[in-house]
Design a protein around this motif. Structure first.
Motif, PDB file in Angstrom:
ATOM      1  N   ALA A 130      45.077  -1.864  -2.611  1.00 21.03           N
ATOM      2  CA  ALA A 130      44.507  -2.025  -3.951  1.00 21.03           C
ATOM      3  C   ALA A 130      43.065  -1.573  -3.993  1.00 21.03           C
ATOM      4  O   ALA A 130      42.604  -1.027  -4.986  1.00 21.03           O
ATOM      5  N   THR A 131      42.332  -1.780  -2.903  1.00 25.13           N
ATOM      6  CA  THR A 131      40.937  -1.375  -2.873  1.00 25.13           C
ATOM      7  C   THR A 131      40.804   0.131  -2.935  1.00 25.13           C
ATOM      8  O   THR A 131      39.896   0.670  -3.566  1.00 25.13           O
ATOM      9  N   ASN A 132      41.738   0.861  -2.295  1.00 27.77           N
ATOM     10  CA  ASN A 132      41.698   2.315  -2.369  1.00 27.77           C
ATOM     11  C   ASN A 132      41.833   2.777  -3.810  1.00 27.77           C
ATOM     12  O   ASN A 132      41.162   3.704  -4.260  1.00 27.77           O
ATOM     13  N   GLU A 133      42.737   2.109  -4.564  1.00 26.63           N
ATOM     14  CA  GLU A 133      42.888   2.450  -5.974  1.00 26.63           C
ATOM     15  C   GLU A 133      41.608   2.147  -6.731  1.00 26.63           C
ATOM     16  O   GLU A 133      41.182   2.908  -7.594  1.00 26.63           O
ATOM     17  N   THR A 134      40.986   1.020  -6.411  1.00 29.78           N
ATOM     18  CA  THR A 134      39.744   0.648  -7.077  1.00 29.78           C
ATOM     19  C   THR A 134      38.661   1.675  -6.822  1.00 29.78           C
ATOM     20  O   THR A 134      37.897   2.037  -7.710  1.00 29.78           O
ATOM     21  N   ASN A 135      38.586   2.170  -5.582  1.00 28.75           N
ATOM     22  CA  ASN A 135      37.566   3.159  -5.255  1.00 28.75           C
ATOM     23  C   ASN A 135      37.715   4.401  -6.113  1.00 28.75           C
ATOM     24  O   ASN A 135      36.745   4.979  -6.588  1.00 28.75           O
ATOM     25  N   GLU A 136      38.992   4.845  -6.309  1.00 29.25           N
ATOM     26  CA  GLU A 136      39.212   6.031  -7.115  1.00 29.25           C
ATOM     27  C   GLU A 136      38.814   5.777  -8.558  1.00 29.25           C
ATOM     28  O   GLU A 136      38.190   6.605  -9.208  1.00 29.25           O
ATOM     29  N   THR A 137      39.158   4.592  -9.066  1.00 28.50           N
ATOM     30  CA  THR A 137      38.850   4.268 -10.454  1.00 28.50           C
ATOM     31  C   THR A 137      37.358   4.220 -10.703  1.00 28.50           C
ATOM     32  O   THR A 137      36.866   4.628 -11.744  1.00 28.50           O
ATOM     33  N   ASN A 138      36.608   3.725  -9.727  1.00 29.95           N
ATOM     34  CA  ASN A 138      35.184   3.485  -9.931  1.00 29.95           C
ATOM     35  C   ASN A 138      34.294   4.547  -9.300  1.00 29.95           C
ATOM     36  O   ASN A 138      33.106   4.348  -9.143  1.00 29.95           O
ATOM     37  N   GLU A 139      34.871   5.690  -8.928  1.00 32.84           N
ATOM     38  CA  GLU A 139      34.088   6.693  -8.218  1.00 32.84           C
ATOM     39  C   GLU A 139      32.882   7.128  -9.025  1.00 32.84           C
ATOM     40  O   GLU A 139      31.773   7.269  -8.511  1.00 32.84           O
ATOM     41  N   THR A 140      33.086   7.323 -10.331  1.00 27.51           N
ATOM     42  CA  THR A 140      31.969   7.756 -11.158  1.00 27.51           C
ATOM     43  C   THR A 140      30.903   6.692 -11.247  1.00 27.51           C
ATOM     44  O   THR A 140      29.711   6.959 -11.121  1.00 27.51           O
ATOM     45  N   ALA A 141      31.340   5.437 -11.461  1.00 24.95           N
ATOM     46  CA  ALA A 141      30.370   4.354 -11.576  1.00 24.95           C
ATOM     47  C   ALA A 141      29.587   4.180 -10.293  1.00 24.95           C
ATOM     48  O   ALA A 141      28.407   3.858 -10.307  1.00 24.95           O
ATOM     49  N   GLU A 142      30.238   4.418  -9.151  1.00 26.24           N
ATOM     50  CA  GLU A 142      29.575   4.205  -7.870  1.00 26.24           C
ATOM     51  C   GLU A 142      28.455   5.203  -7.653  1.00 26.24           C
ATOM     52  O   GLU A 142      27.495   4.937  -6.948  1.00 26.24           O
ATOM     53  N   THR A 143      28.564   6.379  -8.282  1.00 25.44           N
ATOM     54  CA  THR A 143      27.568   7.411  -8.050  1.00 25.44           C
ATOM     55  C   THR A 143      26.543   7.493  -9.166  1.00 25.44           C
ATOM     56  O   THR A 143      25.826   8.464  -9.284  1.00 25.44           O
ATOM     57  N   SER A 144      26.467   6.472 -10.005  1.00 28.93           N
ATOM     58  CA  SER A 144      25.484   6.484 -11.074  1.00 28.93           C
ATOM     59  C   SER A 144      24.083   6.385 -10.493  1.00 28.93           C
ATOM     60  O   SER A 144      23.876   5.884  -9.397  1.00 28.93           O
ATOM     61  N   SER A 163      17.488   3.169  -9.017  1.00 27.93           N
ATOM     62  CA  SER A 163      16.035   3.197  -8.990  1.00 27.93           C
ATOM     63  C   SER A 163      15.511   3.561  -7.612  1.00 27.93           C
ATOM     64  O   SER A 163      14.323   3.700  -7.411  1.00 27.93           O
ATOM     65  N   GLY A 164      16.378   3.713  -6.643  1.00 22.64           N
ATOM     66  CA  GLY A 164      15.980   4.069  -5.289  1.00 22.64           C
ATOM     67  C   GLY A 164      17.226   4.250  -4.461  1.00 22.64           C
ATOM     68  O   GLY A 164      18.340   4.068  -4.941  1.00 22.64           O
ATOM     69  N   PRO A 165      17.094   4.611  -3.202  1.00 14.45           N
ATOM     70  CA  PRO A 165      18.274   4.806  -2.367  1.00 14.45           C
ATOM     71  C   PRO A 165      19.030   3.506  -2.176  1.00 14.45           C
ATOM     72  O   PRO A 165      18.463   2.491  -1.795  1.00 14.45           O
ATOM     73  N   ALA A 166      20.323   3.534  -2.488  1.00 13.64           N
ATOM     74  CA  ALA A 166      21.139   2.330  -2.363  1.00 13.64           C
ATOM     75  C   ALA A 166      21.495   2.085  -0.909  1.00 13.64           C
ATOM     76  O   ALA A 166      21.829   3.003  -0.174  1.00 13.64           O
ATOM     77  N   GLU A 167      21.415   0.831  -0.494  1.00 14.97           N
ATOM     78  CA  GLU A 167      21.789   0.455   0.860  1.00 14.97           C
ATOM     79  C   GLU A 167      23.189  -0.140   0.827  1.00 14.97           C
ATOM     80  O   GLU A 167      23.426  -1.152   0.169  1.00 14.97           O
ATOM     81  N   PRO A 168      24.171   0.496   1.492  1.00  7.87           N
ATOM     82  CA  PRO A 168      25.523  -0.050   1.473  1.00  7.87           C
ATOM     83  C   PRO A 168      25.523  -1.492   1.963  1.00  7.87           C
ATOM     84  O   PRO A 168      24.802  -1.850   2.887  1.00  7.87           O
ATOM     85  N   SER A 169      26.330  -2.309   1.318  1.00 10.74           N
ATOM     86  CA  SER A 169      26.373  -3.721   1.681  1.00 10.74           C
ATOM     87  C   SER A 169      27.791  -4.226   1.564  1.00 10.74           C
ATOM     88  O   SER A 169      28.464  -3.962   0.579  1.00 10.74           O
ATOM     89  N   ALA A 170      28.272  -4.929   2.581  1.00  9.67           N
ATOM     90  CA  ALA A 170      29.606  -5.510   2.536  1.00  9.67           C
ATOM     91  C   ALA A 170      29.545  -6.923   3.073  1.00  9.67           C
ATOM     92  O   ALA A 170      29.270  -7.133   4.246  1.00  9.67           O
ATOM     93  N   THR A 171      29.756  -7.890   2.203  1.00 10.32           N
ATOM     94  CA  THR A 171      29.797  -9.291   2.610  1.00 10.32           C
ATOM     95  C   THR A 171      31.009  -9.934   1.951  1.00 10.32           C
ATOM     96  O   THR A 171      30.878 -10.829   1.138  1.00 10.32           O
ATOM     97  N   SER A 172      32.193  -9.436   2.273  1.00 10.52           N
ATOM     98  CA  SER A 172      33.411  -9.928   1.639  1.00 10.52           C
ATOM     99  C   SER A 172      33.794 -11.291   2.194  1.00 10.52           C
ATOM    100  O   SER A 172      33.592 -11.582   3.371  1.00 10.52           O
ATOM    101  N   ALA A 173      34.376 -12.119   1.329  1.00  9.28           N
ATOM    102  CA  ALA A 173      34.839 -13.438   1.749  1.00  9.28           C
ATOM    103  C   ALA A 173      36.097 -13.305   2.601  1.00  9.28           C
ATOM    104  O   ALA A 173      36.882 -12.369   2.423  1.00  9.28           O
ATOM    105  N   ASP A 193      30.916  -5.965  -1.943  1.00  5.45           N
ATOM    106  CA  ASP A 193      31.182  -4.803  -1.093  1.00  5.45           C
ATOM    107  C   ASP A 193      30.972  -3.551  -1.932  1.00  5.45           C
ATOM    108  O   ASP A 193      31.829  -3.157  -2.721  1.00  5.45           O
ATOM    109  N   THR A 194      29.809  -2.920  -1.764  1.00  8.44           N
ATOM    110  CA  THR A 194      29.488  -1.739  -2.557  1.00  8.44           C
ATOM    111  C   THR A 194      30.025  -0.464  -1.929  1.00  8.44           C
ATOM    112  O   THR A 194      29.818   0.623  -2.474  1.00  8.44           O
ATOM    113  N   ASP A 195      30.704  -0.568  -0.789  1.00  6.89           N
ATOM    114  CA  ASP A 195      31.455   0.563  -0.246  1.00  6.89           C
ATOM    115  C   ASP A 195      32.840   0.606  -0.901  1.00  6.89           C
ATOM    116  O   ASP A 195      33.255   1.620  -1.445  1.00  6.89           O
ATOM    117  N   ALA A 196      33.543  -0.516  -0.844  1.00 10.21           N
ATOM    118  CA  ALA A 196      34.864  -0.613  -1.469  1.00 10.21           C
ATOM    119  C   ALA A 196      34.768  -0.811  -2.974  1.00 10.21           C
ATOM    120  O   ALA A 196      35.772  -0.702  -3.679  1.00 10.21           O
TER     121      ALA A 196
END
Length: 472
Positions: free
Chosen positions: A56-70, A73-83, A255-258
């Protein structure tokens, strides 16, 4: 990439604690809840859930690809702290079908995450409801037609966002305003638990902020298309999902990667059935505090109080109690609190438990376990997206009009102030004089709005019908 929750910036000053006056306490309440489960159901194992989540996360990544690359204000630092993953709710019981999964062990839903900007700052948001049926089906969110009324006579209740796509989340989005997550949430029970001695909301709306957003109007009908798109984190990370200095108080993982977020849900009731729902905002400071949500005072003017059953109102009725019985369920099942022996609800109940003022976080396992086993207020929805009648489904809105019930002294003395799970029953008790508003007034709106989208049902789908008593 971070492996553990990170603290936010130092030096941020929390506002002074607010003293809880009797007037505020009498009209303030919460939508944190616990639910019921009488029919056993098959639980998905952790291994199965992990596999399902990956797909399901792979599908989410495809859906949000545009939003993820918006732009940011500065270089984004990837962060993943999933429960961590636990028992998973069956997918067919979700009303927000875009949710990657719903976890019944730590009570969180993993939702698609979207990226935007507000006043030059990077913000992260989710989408849970929309007033247009076609868009709701396309995005896998709740259809909430009453949201189209949210901006009537209340311009501040809906913020106009800027984007190049008519469907929210498909292109970079510029919000007019965002929330401030830096305040430290505090809640100190009073001598009799409720009203509280003091409280401070953990998040406050900045100028221009509302979770209800509009891009444009329907080109055919001219009706505004309004989304429920709460901002749940700000900045470029790392994200503090322990003390919530830059995240919503219900964010358990980011999780801003997924491009997913893990959000603590609430266990509640509708039509006698157990439901799960999310909680994002309240127009009242105390309610926002006990709800672990964002204080958005502009929503006080959302049209209109006592609007339940009226298609011209953006609000729908929800019920809580001041003086119901207190205590946790004695032996909740693996799937969490149900309607078993000892199950209680209400404001005094919630404030009687020592976890009420503590942060909800994976690191605070005892807090999550208490909430899973009945530590919430356990509010009652009037309607639910699964209702059989079209008019009841059309009544659904995430903008709930809070009704605060007080049992009569005779009811309390007789022990008749136990668990309630159906709004029709609450209205009947009000007709009989067993339940009133604070001060002995007829049960009605406290003019407190809470933004609580339906997420799922635990066992049986709430079917209705809504049966207003004495004219509603």
């Amino acid at each position: 990439m971070t492996d553990a929750p990170q603290a936010g910036e130092e030096g941020q000053t929390a506002p002074t604690e607010t003293s809880a006056t009797s007037a505020t306490s009498a009209t303030s309440a919460t939508a944190e809840t616990s639910a019921t489960s009488e029919t056993p159901a098959t639980s998905v194992t952790s291994a199965t859930a992990e596999s399902s989540e990956s797909s399901a996360t792979n599908e989410t990544n495809e859906t949000n690809e545009t939003a993820e690359t918006s732009p940011t204000s500065g270089p984004a630092e990837p962060s993943a702290t999933s429960a961590p993953i636990g028992v998973t709710l069956e997918k067919g019981r979700q009303t927000i079908t875009s949710a990657v999964r719903v976890d019944l062990t730590r009570d969180f839903a993993t939702l698609p995450l979207y990226k935007g900007k507000a006043a030059g700052e990077t913000v992260w948001y989710v989408i849970t409801d929309v007033s247009d049926l076609t868009i709701a089906m396309e995005l896998g969110v709740n259809h909430a037609p009453k949201l189209s009324k949210a901006g009537i006579n209340c311009p501040a209740c809906v913020q106009e966002v800027t984007t190049d796509d008519p469907i929210l989340g498909r292109a970079p989005v510029e919000f007019q305003g965002g929330p401030d997550f830096s305040p430290a949430r505090t809640l100190v029970p009073g001598p009799t638990n409720f009203p509280a001695a003091s409280f401070t909301p953990g998040a406050i709306a900045r100028a221009g902020y509302s979770s209800f957003v509009r891009i444009d109007s329907d080109p055919i009908t001219g009706t505004p298309v309004v989304y429920n798109a709460p901002i749940i984190a700000t900045g470029d990370g790392p994200f503090d999902v322990t003390t919530h200095t830059n995240t919503h108080d219900r964010a358990l993982g980011m999780d801003t990667d997924a491009m997913t977020a893990d959000l603590l849900f609430v266990r509640g009731f509708a039509n006698g059935q157990s439901i799960l729902y999310l909680s994002f905002d309240s127009s009242d400071a105390f309610t926002a505090t006990v709800e672990r949500s964002t204080f958005v005072p502009a929503l006080t003017d959302l049209g209109f109080a006592n609007g339940g059953g009226n298609p011209e109102s953006a609000r729908t009725s929800i019920f809580t109690f001041v003086n119901a019985q207190v205590g946790l369920e004695e032996a909740p099942p693996e799937r969490g609190a149900s309607q078993g022996p000892g199950r209680s609800q209400g404001l005094t109940h919630a404030l009687s438990l020592d976890i009420v003022g503590r942060d909800a976080a994976v690191a605070n396992a005892d807090v999550l376990e208490a909430l899973r086993t009945g530590a919430d207020v356990s509010n009652i929805f009037d309607v639910f997206p699964t209702n059989e009648r079209a008019e009841d489904r059309a009544e659904y809105s995430p903008a709930w009009d809070l009704h605060v019930g007080v049992y009569s002294d005779a009811a309390v003395e007789a022990g008749s102030n136990g668990l309630q799970t159906d709004a029709n029953t609450v209205r009947s008790l009000a007709d009989e004089g067993v339940v009133t508003s604070p001060g002995g007034l007829p049960l009605g709106s406290a003019n407190v709005v809470i933004n609580c989208p339906a997420l799922a049902f635990l066992e049986e789908a709430p079917l209705g019908p809504r049966e207003p008593a004495l004219g509603g």
